[in-house]
Design an enzyme around this catalytic site. Structure first.
Site, PDB file in Angstrom:
ATOM      1  N   GLU A  24      -6.689  -2.734  -9.949  1.00  0.00           N
ATOM      2  CA  GLU A  24      -7.275  -2.289 -11.206  1.00  0.00           C
ATOM      3  C   GLU A  24      -7.954  -3.500 -11.829  1.00  0.00           C
ATOM      4  O   GLU A  24      -7.661  -4.647 -11.503  1.00  0.00           O
ATOM      5  CB  GLU A  24      -6.182  -1.744 -12.136  1.00  0.00           C
ATOM      6  CG  GLU A  24      -5.523  -0.519 -11.528  1.00  0.00           C
ATOM      7  CD  GLU A  24      -4.746   0.348 -12.501  1.00  0.00           C
ATOM      8  OE1 GLU A  24      -3.804  -0.165 -13.118  1.00  0.00           O
ATOM      9  OE2 GLU A  24      -5.090   1.538 -12.630  1.00  0.00           O
TER      10      GLU A  24
ATOM     11  N   CYS B 262       5.916  -4.190 -15.134  1.00  0.00           N
ATOM     12  CA  CYS B 262       6.022  -4.160 -13.670  1.00  0.00           C
ATOM     13  C   CYS B 262       5.908  -5.530 -13.034  1.00  0.00           C
ATOM     14  O   CYS B 262       6.532  -5.815 -12.029  1.00  0.00           O
ATOM     15  CB  CYS B 262       4.929  -3.255 -13.127  1.00  0.00           C
ATOM     16  SG  CYS B 262       3.323  -3.691 -13.784  1.00  0.00           S
TER      17      CYS B 262
ATOM     18  N   GLU C  44      -0.239   1.459  -8.251  1.00  0.00           N
ATOM     19  CA  GLU C  44       0.275   0.308  -9.009  1.00  0.00           C
ATOM     20  C   GLU C  44       1.767   0.538  -9.173  1.00  0.00           C
ATOM     21  O   GLU C  44       2.187   1.335 -10.015  1.00  0.00           O
ATOM     22  CB  GLU C  44      -0.414   0.241 -10.383  1.00  0.00           C
ATOM     23  CG  GLU C  44      -1.883  -0.099 -10.319  1.00  0.00           C
ATOM     24  CD  GLU C  44      -2.135  -1.516  -9.851  1.00  0.00           C
ATOM     25  OE1 GLU C  44      -1.188  -2.321  -9.782  1.00  0.00           O
ATOM     26  OE2 GLU C  44      -3.286  -1.824  -9.516  1.00  0.00           O
TER      27      GLU C  44
ATOM     28  N   ASN D 291       5.455   2.558 -19.750  1.00  0.00           N
ATOM     29  CA  ASN D 291       5.580   1.265 -20.448  1.00  0.00           C
ATOM     30  C   ASN D 291       4.317   0.867 -21.219  1.00  0.00           C
ATOM     31  O   ASN D 291       4.418   0.191 -22.238  1.00  0.00           O
ATOM     32  CB  ASN D 291       6.020   0.171 -19.472  1.00  0.00           C
ATOM     33  CG  ASN D 291       5.106   0.039 -18.287  1.00  0.00           C
ATOM     34  OD1 ASN D 291       4.284   0.920 -18.026  1.00  0.00           O
ATOM     35  ND2 ASN D 291       5.233  -1.052 -17.576  1.00  0.00           N
TER      36      ASN D 291
HETATM   37  P1  NAD Z   1       7.991   7.018 -12.114  1.00  0.00           P
HETATM   38  O1  NAD Z   1       7.635   6.684 -10.717  1.00  0.00           O
HETATM   39  O2  NAD Z   1       9.285   7.694 -12.352  1.00  0.00           O
HETATM   40  O3  NAD Z   1       6.881   7.978 -12.753  1.00  0.00           O
HETATM   41  C1  NAD Z   1       5.539   7.590 -12.832  1.00  0.00           C
HETATM   42  C2  NAD Z   1       4.676   8.822 -13.050  1.00  0.00           C
HETATM   43  O4  NAD Z   1       4.651   9.607 -11.867  1.00  0.00           O
HETATM   44  C3  NAD Z   1       5.155   9.743 -14.167  1.00  0.00           C
HETATM   45  O5  NAD Z   1       4.039  10.212 -14.882  1.00  0.00           O
HETATM   46  C4  NAD Z   1       5.813  10.877 -13.399  1.00  0.00           C
HETATM   47  O6  NAD Z   1       5.826  12.105 -14.098  1.00  0.00           O
HETATM   48  C5  NAD Z   1       4.931  10.967 -12.175  1.00  0.00           C
HETATM   49  N1  NAD Z   1       5.542  11.560 -10.990  1.00  0.00           N
HETATM   50  C6  NAD Z   1       6.850  11.578 -10.630  1.00  0.00           C
HETATM   51  N2  NAD Z   1       6.993  12.205  -9.450  1.00  0.00           N
HETATM   52  C7  NAD Z   1       5.768  12.588  -9.038  1.00  0.00           C
HETATM   53  C8  NAD Z   1       5.268  13.252  -7.880  1.00  0.00           C
HETATM   54  N3  NAD Z   1       6.075  13.667  -6.903  1.00  0.00           N
HETATM   55  N4  NAD Z   1       3.941  13.476  -7.789  1.00  0.00           N
HETATM   56  C9  NAD Z   1       3.096  13.045  -8.757  1.00  0.00           C
HETATM   57  N5  NAD Z   1       3.514  12.414  -9.876  1.00  0.00           N
HETATM   58  C10 NAD Z   1       4.834  12.174 -10.010  1.00  0.00           C
HETATM   59  O7  NAD Z   1       7.865   5.656 -12.918  1.00  0.00           O
HETATM   60  P2  NAD Z   1       8.237   5.367 -14.445  1.00  0.00           P
HETATM   61  O8  NAD Z   1       9.731   5.351 -14.534  1.00  0.00           O
HETATM   62  O9  NAD Z   1       7.458   6.237 -15.325  1.00  0.00           O
HETATM   63  O10 NAD Z   1       7.673   3.883 -14.612  1.00  0.00           O
HETATM   64  C11 NAD Z   1       8.350   2.749 -14.213  1.00  0.00           C
HETATM   65  C12 NAD Z   1       7.857   2.265 -12.876  1.00  0.00           C
HETATM   66  O11 NAD Z   1       6.460   2.052 -12.929  1.00  0.00           O
HETATM   67  C13 NAD Z   1       8.444   0.930 -12.492  1.00  0.00           C
HETATM   68  O12 NAD Z   1       8.795   0.928 -11.127  1.00  0.00           O
HETATM   69  C14 NAD Z   1       7.320  -0.041 -12.739  1.00  0.00           C
HETATM   70  O13 NAD Z   1       7.385  -1.222 -11.995  1.00  0.00           O
HETATM   71  C15 NAD Z   1       6.136   0.766 -12.420  1.00  0.00           C
HETATM   72  N6  NAD Z   1       4.949   0.231 -13.087  1.00  0.00           N
HETATM   73  C16 NAD Z   1       3.985  -0.388 -12.333  1.00  0.00           C
HETATM   74  C17 NAD Z   1       2.870  -0.952 -12.940  1.00  0.00           C
HETATM   75  C18 NAD Z   1       1.799  -1.640 -12.128  1.00  0.00           C
HETATM   76  O14 NAD Z   1       0.699  -1.790 -12.634  1.00  0.00           O
HETATM   77  N7  NAD Z   1       2.048  -2.074 -10.927  1.00  0.00           N
HETATM   78  C19 NAD Z   1       2.726  -0.870 -14.316  1.00  0.00           C
HETATM   79  C20 NAD Z   1       3.710  -0.223 -15.059  1.00  0.00           C
HETATM   80  C21 NAD Z   1       4.815   0.324 -14.427  1.00  0.00           C
END
Ligand code: NAD
Length: 488
Positions: free
Chosen positions: A462, A284, A250, A153
C-alpha cells in the site's frame, strides 16, 4: 453517548438499510456502552453495492485523470477541515485517545487522498520501439470493482489507504469495515460523494466475515485488498484465487526492533515505546520483540520502565491522555491471556501486567502498558502476535546472532534498528526478512513510502507509487507498421 449513523450502509450515494440483516452493535471501548446498532449486509444489499459500483466505475474510468485527482484532493481538504469531528468519531469507534486520532487517523486518510489525487494524472504507460517501424505501447488500465476489507485498528486510514489508490486508477471500491469499528468509513463515503465522486464509486457495506467472503467471491469483483490477520488472509487469498482476482494482503506481524549498544538511549526507548504502546499496542507493524544488546540492557530497561510508568491512561476524549483501552472485550481477554502466559512461562514482568482502574470508565477494556524482560525466543509471547500493549525485551550479543533470531519467524511485516553506526544499520536491515523497515525511528508510515509485508505478513504494497501497480494492470498493444510476413 450515541454515534448512530443514519443507516448501516452507504450505497449509490445514499444511506440504506435492510433490517433483515443480522443485527450487531458498536461499542465505545472506554465504557462498554453501545453507541450504535447496525445490520449486516444481506445478499440484496451486496447486489446493490456491486451493481452501483460497476455503473459508477464505468463512468469514472472515462473522466480526465486530472478531474479524478481533483475529487480526491477535494475530499482530502474536506477531511482536514473536519478533522476534529472525524477524530472524535474515530475515538468513539476504536477507543484510541484523541491525542492520537487527531494526528494519525483522518489526517493520514487525507494524506492518502491528496497523494493519490496528485499522481492520478501521472499514471501512464510506455512506448516500446520494436524495429522496422513497429512499436508497442502499454496502457495502465483500472481493474474494475475493487473490494476493501478493513481491520479495526485504523478504520479511517484503512478505508482511505485502499480507496484513494483504487479510485485514482479509475476503479470503484466497495469497502467493508471491521464489524468492530463500522462508523468512520461511512463518513469517508459521504465526503467523497460531496467532493464530487459519482454515486456508487465508494460504497460501504457492513457485516462480519461472511459479508466479506460474499464480496470476495462475487463475480462482479476484480480485486480484494484485505487488512487483517494471517488466518483471515489465507482464507481470503484462497477464495480470491478461485476467480483469479487480484489481491493485496496486509496481515499480522511479530516484528523485531534491534537496539545496539551504541544507540541513542532515549531515542531507542522512545522508538520501542512507540512501537509497542501506540494505539494500545494494536498496530500490525509493532516491534514487539525488542532485542537489546547486553551492554546497554540495564540502562535501557531502567529508562523504559520509568517512561512506561509515566504513560497517562484515561478518558480518551481528554487531549492530555496518552493511552486508551483496547478495542473490545474479546481483545481485552486475549491480551490478558497472553500476559498471564508470559508470567507463567517465566518472563519477568517489569511493569504493568494488570488492569488499571480508570474512574468513571469502569466498563472499559483497559490493560496497563506491560514490559516483559528476560524473554526467550521460544516463549509464546515472543512468537505470537498479541495486538496489545505488551512488549517483550530479549537480550543479544552479536549482530549475526540477532539477525538469525529476528528472522526466525513466519511473519515478515516490519522491523527496526537503533544504532549510531549507520553502515551497520543499513547492513542489518538489508538482512532482515521484512517488507517495511526503520532505522533510528519506528512505525512512521507516511503515504509517500510503500508499506507492506513479506513471508506470511502479506502480499502487495500500500502507499507510494507502488500501490498503483496493485490497483491497475497493463494492457500491451503491438502496432504493426509494415506488411504482414506470413509463411503461408
Ligand atoms: P480479522 O482477520 O479478524 O478481520 C479483518 C477483516 O476481515 C474484518 O473486516 C473481518 O470481518 C473480515 N473477515 C473475517 N473473515 C473473513 C472471510 N472469511 N472473508 C472475508 N473477510 C473476512 O482481523 P482484525 O482482528 O480485524 O484485525 C487485527 C489483525 O489485522 C491483526 O492480525 C493485525 O496485525 C492485522 N493488521 C494488519 C495491518 C497491515 O497493514 N499489515 C494493519 C492493521 C491490522
Amino acid at each position: 453517548m450515541r454515534a448512530q449513523p443514519e443507516a448501516s450502509h452507504f450505497i449509490d450515494g445514499a444511506y440504506v438499510d435492510d433490517p433483515t440483516g443480522a443485527a450487531f452493535e458498536c461499542v465505545y471501548p472506554a465504557t462498554g456502552e453501545v453507541i450504535a446498532r447496525l445490520h449486516a449486509a444481506t445478499p440484496a444489499i451486496i447486489e446493490r453495492a456491486v451493481d452501483s459500483a460497476a455503473r459508477a466505475q464505468d463512468h469514472w474510468a472515462g473522466w480526465k485523470p486530472v478531474e479524478r485527482g481533483r475529487v480526491l484532493r477535494r475530499a482530502a481538504d474536506m477531511i482536514m477541515a473536519r478533522n476534529r469531528e472525524l477524530s472524535e468519531l474515530e475515538t468513539l469507534d476504536t477507543g484510541k485517545p484523541l491525542q492520537e486520532t487527531l494526528v494519525a487517523d483522518a489526517t493520514s486518510g487525507a494524506e492518502a487522498l491528496e497523494f493519490f489525487g496528485g499522481i492520478a494524472p501521472t499514471i501512464n504507460g510506455e512506448t516500446i520501439p520494436l524495429g522496422g517501424g513497429d512499436f508497442a505501447y502499454t496502457k495502465r488500465v483500472p481493474l474494475g470493482v475493487c473490494v476493501g476489507i478493513g481491520a479495526w485498528n485504523y478504520p479511517t486510514q484503512i478505508a482511505c489507504w485502499k480507496g484513494a489508490p483504487a479510485l485514482a486508477c479509475g476503479n470503484a471500491m466497495i469497502f467493508k469495515p471491521s464489524e468492530t469499528t463500522p462508523l468512520s468509513a461511512l463518513k469517508v463515503a459521504e465526503i467523497l460523494l460531496e467532493a464530487g465522486a459519482p454515486a456508487g464509486l465508494f460504497n460501504v457495506v457492513q457485516g462480519m466475515g461472511a459479508v466479506g467472503a460474499a464480496l470476495v467471491t462475487h463475480p462482479g469483483v476484480a480485486k480484494v485488498s484485505l487488512t487483517g490477520s494471517v488466518p483471515t488472509g489465507q482464507k481470503v487469498y484462497a477464495a480470491a484465487a478461485a476467480g483469479m482476482r487480484h489481491v493485496t494482503m496486509e496481515l499480522g506481524g511479530k516484528s523485531a526492533l534491534i537496539v545496539f549498544d551504541d544507540a541513542d538511549l532515549e531515542d531507542a526507548v522512545g522508538g520501542a515505546m512507540l512501537g509497542n504502546f501506540y494505539s494500545s499496542g494494536q498496530v500490525c507493524s509493532n516491534g514487539t520483540r525488542v532485542f537489546v544488546q547486553k551492554g546497554i540492557r540495564d540502562e535501557f530497561l531502567k529508562r523504559l520502565v520509568a517512561r512506561t510508568e509515566a504513560i497517562r491512561i484515561g478518558d480518551p476524549m481528554d487531549d492530555g491522555v496518552q493511552m486508551g483501552p483496547l478495542v473490545s472485550a474479546a481483545q481485552h481477554e486475549k491480551v490478558l491471556g497472553y500476559i498471564a502466559q508470559g508470567k507463567a512461562e517465566g518472563a519477568r514482568c517489569l511493569c504493568g501486567g494488570g488492569v488499571p482502574r480508570v474512574q468513571g470508565f469502569e466498563g472499559g477494556f483497559w490493560v496497563e502498558p506491560t514490559v516483559f524482560a528476560g524473554v526467550r525466543d521460544d516463549m509464546v509471547i515472543a512468537r505470537e502476535e498479541i495486538f496489545g500493549p505488551v512488549m517483550s525485551v530479549l537480550d543479544f550479543e552479536t549482530e549475526d546472532e540477532v539477525i538469525a533470531r529476528a528472522n526466525a519467524t513466519e511473519f515478515g511485516l516490519a522491523g527496526g534498528v537503533f544504532s549510531r553506526d549507520l553502515a551497520r544499520a543499513h547492513r542489518v536491515v538489508d538482512r532482515l526478512e521484512a517488507g517495511t523497515l526503520w532505522i533510528n525511528s519506528y512505525n512512521l508510515a507516511p503515504v509517500e513510502m510503500p508499506f507492506g509485508g513479506s513471508k506470511m505478513s502479506g502480499v502487495g504494497r500500500e502507499n507510494g507509487r507502488a500501490a498503483i501497480e496493485h490497483y491497475s494492470e497493463l494492457k500491451s498493444v503491438y502496432v504493426g507498421m509494415g506488411p504482414v510476413e506470413a509463411p503461408y
